[in-house]
Structures are given as structure tokens and as C-alpha cells.
Write a protein that holds these residues in place. Sequence first.
Motif, PDB file in Angstrom:
ATOM      1  N   SER A   1     -12.044  -7.790  -4.479  1.00 62.15           N
ATOM      2  CA  SER A   1     -12.325  -8.866  -5.429  1.00 62.15           C
ATOM      3  C   SER A   1     -11.055  -9.336  -6.130  1.00 62.15           C
ATOM      4  CB  SER A   1     -13.363  -8.410  -6.455  1.00 62.15           C
ATOM      5  OG  SER A   1     -14.620  -8.228  -5.832  1.00 62.15           O
ATOM      6  N   SER A   2     -10.214  -8.405  -6.536  1.00 62.45           N
ATOM      7  CA  SER A   2      -8.963  -8.769  -7.201  1.00 62.45           C
ATOM      8  C   SER A   2      -8.058  -9.568  -6.276  1.00 62.45           C
ATOM      9  CB  SER A   2      -8.243  -7.507  -7.679  1.00 62.45           C
ATOM     10  OG  SER A   2      -7.048  -7.837  -8.338  1.00 62.45           O
ATOM     11  N   ASN A   3      -7.996  -9.194  -5.025  1.00 59.39           N
ATOM     12  CA  ASN A   3      -7.123  -9.880  -4.069  1.00 59.39           C
ATOM     13  C   ASN A   3      -7.489 -11.347  -3.868  1.00 59.39           C
ATOM     14  OD1 ASN A   3      -5.590  -7.622  -3.567  1.00 59.39           O
ATOM     15  ND2 ASN A   3      -6.824  -6.973  -1.827  1.00 59.39           N
ATOM     16  N   ILE A   4      -8.766 -11.687  -4.029  1.00 59.77           N
ATOM     17  CA  ILE A   4      -9.162 -13.085  -3.834  1.00 59.77           C
ATOM     18  C   ILE A   4      -9.283 -13.836  -5.157  1.00 59.77           C
ATOM     19  CG2 ILE A   4     -10.217 -12.713  -1.585  1.00 59.77           C
ATOM     20  CD1 ILE A   4     -12.954 -12.631  -2.889  1.00 59.77           C
ATOM     21  N   GLY A   5      -8.786 -13.211  -6.240  1.00 60.53           N
ATOM     22  CA  GLY A   5      -8.710 -13.913  -7.521  1.00 60.53           C
ATOM     23  C   GLY A   5      -9.923 -13.773  -8.410  1.00 60.53           C
ATOM     24  N   ILE A   6     -10.823 -12.856  -8.104  1.00 60.40           N
ATOM     25  CA  ILE A   6     -11.986 -12.652  -8.971  1.00 60.40           C
ATOM     26  C   ILE A   6     -11.565 -11.800 -10.158  1.00 60.40           C
ATOM     27  CG2 ILE A   6     -14.257 -11.547  -9.135  1.00 60.40           C
ATOM     28  CD1 ILE A   6     -14.710 -12.355  -6.190  1.00 60.40           C
ATOM     29  N   ILE A   7     -11.865 -12.265 -11.358  1.00 61.34           N
ATOM     30  CA  ILE A   7     -11.533 -11.492 -12.551  1.00 61.34           C
ATOM     31  C   ILE A   7     -12.780 -10.975 -13.269  1.00 61.34           C
ATOM     32  CG2 ILE A   7      -9.284 -12.522 -12.914  1.00 61.34           C
ATOM     33  CD1 ILE A   7     -10.494 -14.426 -14.898  1.00 61.34           C
ATOM     34  N   ASN A   8     -13.932 -11.522 -12.907  1.00 66.88           N
ATOM     35  CA  ASN A   8     -15.205 -11.070 -13.483  1.00 66.88           C
ATOM     36  C   ASN A   8     -16.306 -11.606 -12.568  1.00 66.88           C
ATOM     37  OD1 ASN A   8     -17.579 -10.696 -14.933  1.00 66.88           O
ATOM     38  ND2 ASN A   8     -16.838 -11.669 -16.791  1.00 66.88           N
TER      39      ASN A   8
ATOM     40  N   ASN B   1     -18.687  -6.521 -12.723  1.00 65.35           N
ATOM     41  CA  ASN B   1     -17.486  -5.946 -12.133  1.00 65.35           C
ATOM     42  C   ASN B   1     -16.280  -6.671 -12.701  1.00 65.35           C
ATOM     43  OD1 ASN B   1     -15.819  -4.428 -10.359  1.00 65.35           O
ATOM     44  ND2 ASN B   1     -15.806  -6.115  -8.898  1.00 65.35           N
ATOM     45  N   TYR B   2     -15.357  -5.888 -13.226  1.00 63.30           N
ATOM     46  CA  TYR B   2     -14.095  -6.408 -13.729  1.00 63.30           C
ATOM     47  C   TYR B   2     -12.989  -5.798 -12.865  1.00 63.30           C
ATOM     48  CZ  TYR B   2     -16.984  -7.624 -17.704  1.00 63.30           C
ATOM     49  OH  TYR B   2     -17.974  -8.131 -18.497  1.00 63.30           O
ATOM     50  N   PRO B   3     -12.617  -6.477 -11.767  1.00 58.74           N
ATOM     51  CA  PRO B   3     -11.627  -5.904 -10.847  1.00 58.74           C
ATOM     52  C   PRO B   3     -10.286  -5.652 -11.531  1.00 58.74           C
ATOM     53  CG  PRO B   3     -12.678  -7.831  -9.892  1.00 58.74           C
ATOM     54  CD  PRO B   3     -13.076  -7.780 -11.331  1.00 58.74           C
ATOM     55  N   SER B   4      -9.496  -4.798 -10.900  1.00 58.30           N
ATOM     56  CA  SER B   4      -8.171  -4.517 -11.432  1.00 58.30           C
ATOM     57  C   SER B   4      -7.355  -5.802 -11.489  1.00 58.30           C
ATOM     58  CB  SER B   4      -7.466  -3.478 -10.556  1.00 58.30           C
ATOM     59  OG  SER B   4      -7.369  -3.948  -9.232  1.00 58.30           O
ATOM     60  N   LEU B   5      -6.510  -5.896 -12.484  1.00 58.40           N
ATOM     61  CA  LEU B   5      -5.609  -7.046 -12.628  1.00 58.40           C
ATOM     62  C   LEU B   5      -4.195  -6.518 -12.475  1.00 58.40           C
ATOM     63  CD1 LEU B   5      -7.292  -8.765 -15.725  1.00 58.40           C
ATOM     64  CD2 LEU B   5      -7.628  -9.273 -13.308  1.00 58.40           C
ATOM     65  N   SER B   6      -3.823  -6.274 -11.248  1.00 61.38           N
ATOM     66  CA  SER B   6      -2.567  -5.563 -11.004  1.00 61.38           C
ATOM     67  C   SER B   6      -1.363  -6.482 -10.797  1.00 61.38           C
ATOM     68  CB  SER B   6      -2.729  -4.634  -9.806  1.00 61.38           C
ATOM     69  OG  SER B   6      -3.174  -5.363  -8.699  1.00 61.38           O
TER      70      SER B   6
ATOM     71  N   GLN C   1      -3.428 -18.245  -4.752  1.00 59.32           N
ATOM     72  CA  GLN C   1      -3.207 -17.669  -3.427  1.00 59.32           C
ATOM     73  C   GLN C   1      -3.820 -16.275  -3.413  1.00 59.32           C
ATOM     74  OE1 GLN C   1      -1.001 -18.706  -0.758  1.00 59.32           O
ATOM     75  NE2 GLN C   1      -0.919 -20.748  -1.632  1.00 59.32           N
ATOM     76  N   HIS C   2      -4.413 -15.878  -2.322  1.00 58.54           N
ATOM     77  CA  HIS C   2      -4.929 -14.512  -2.208  1.00 58.54           C
ATOM     78  C   HIS C   2      -3.741 -13.557  -2.150  1.00 58.54           C
ATOM     79  CE1 HIS C   2      -8.984 -16.066  -0.535  1.00 58.54           C
ATOM     80  NE2 HIS C   2      -8.657 -16.602  -1.669  1.00 58.54           N
ATOM     81  N   ARG C   3      -3.853 -12.437  -2.852  1.00 58.57           N
ATOM     82  CA  ARG C   3      -2.709 -11.545  -3.024  1.00 58.57           C
ATOM     83  C   ARG C   3      -3.013 -10.162  -2.471  1.00 58.57           C
ATOM     84  NH1 ARG C   3      -1.916 -14.173  -8.852  1.00 58.57           N
ATOM     85  NH2 ARG C   3      -0.515 -15.768  -8.135  1.00 58.57           N
ATOM     86  N   GLU C   4      -3.065 -10.041  -1.189  1.00 57.84           N
ATOM     87  CA  GLU C   4      -3.440  -8.779  -0.560  1.00 57.84           C
ATOM     88  C   GLU C   4      -2.395  -7.685  -0.744  1.00 57.84           C
ATOM     89  OE1 GLU C   4      -4.768  -9.488   3.425  1.00 57.84           O
ATOM     90  OE2 GLU C   4      -5.848 -11.278   2.784  1.00 57.84           O
ATOM     91  N   GLU C   5      -1.174  -8.051  -1.078  1.00 56.94           N
ATOM     92  CA  GLU C   5      -0.126  -7.040  -1.207  1.00 56.94           C
ATOM     93  C   GLU C   5      -0.210  -6.261  -2.512  1.00 56.94           C
ATOM     94  OE1 GLU C   5       1.614 -10.809  -3.006  1.00 56.94           O
ATOM     95  OE2 GLU C   5       0.320 -10.296  -1.339  1.00 56.94           O
TER      96      GLU C   5
END
Length: 193
Positions: free
Chosen positions: A68-75, A160-165, A58-62
Motif C-alpha cells: 500500500s505504501s509503495n503505491i502511495g496509499i497513506i490511509n 490501515n495506515y501504511p508505513s511512510l518510509s 510515482q510508485h516507490r517500490e525501492e
Amino acid sequence: IQGHQIDLKLAEKVFNVTKDSVFDTGLASKHSLVVGNMQRSRGWEMSPEHLTYMDGIQHREEYTQDISSNIGIINERFCIGPSSCPQKYTGTRTKELFYPDNVFPDGDKDLSKYTSELYQQMHAASIDILGALAKSLGEPIDRFYGGDTFQHCSNMQVANYPSLSYPDNTRPLRVKAHADSGTITLLIRQRST
């Protein structure tokens, strides 16, 4: 490596403009930059296991402001290569596989300018390194880049390695064990944000 003649301020510009023009855009914009089913080291790419992961969450905009992180991209990465193909490969499968055209977002000016300039500097540094390797082996300095070997299929990737929050035990590794194609790999790291 010292004395490499790579402009690190230009590299920083490349990191920033790639973030703005590619990584911080929506998925539709990123998909418009896909070349050869993400298997040609040109345009926007993700590894197959990362695509599978992204499609399954699920996309996690919160959680974060990182698109990129919100749509599940990790690399993810944006890749370019030589601006032209050697004449002998024009119209061949080699051209399609190893010399695909570079792609940039519509209306782009800075991304193509800065990445192409940095690519040329990285290419020049790689020639110097190949010459040093040849010389250290007692070979002529152009042993690895003279004649047909000079028409290689190098590429430059901005990763790009987006944040993994957010916690997720199903998330695959960002980078798995792998071997880079080619003789040498040059890395320029950006400070993490």
C-alpha cells in the motif's frame, strides 16, 4: 470500557486477515471491493484527498515492502455493516445509501467470517453502551435502540495506515479533522508494526 464481551483475539484475527486479503493486495483487487464510489462505508475505501495524492505520485517500490505504501496509499479502510436490510427499506433509496451489501474478495472464507463475527460483537457492545447512556439520563434502557431506532446503519471499519518510509512534503494528513456519523464510536487499536 470493561466487561464489553468483545473478543480481542478475534479483533487481532480481523486485523491480520484484512491485511492479507485486502491491504496487502494490488490496486486492481482493492478496486474490485469498492462500493458506491467509496461513499457507502462498505468494501474498500480511501478519502478523496488521499486518492488524489496516490494518483499524482510515482510508485516507490525501492522504499518499503509495504504494498500500500509503495503505491502511495497513506490511509485506507475496509468496511462492513449489517448483513441484512430491514424489510421496510428493501428496494428504496435508504437501502442503497445505508444498507448496501457487504463485499468480500472472490474465494474469501476467513475475512467474511471473522469480520462478521466481530461486527456482531461490536454491535452488541454498542447496544449496551446506548442502554447505559439512556439509563444515566433517567430514560428507559431501550430509549436509543427500541422501535425504529433499532434499525440503524452502523458499520465497522478496519483502517490501515501504511508505513511512510520516504519523505514527501506534499503528502496530506492521514486523518483530517472530522466528525464520525452516529452516536458512538468504538475503537480497537492494534499495536503499530
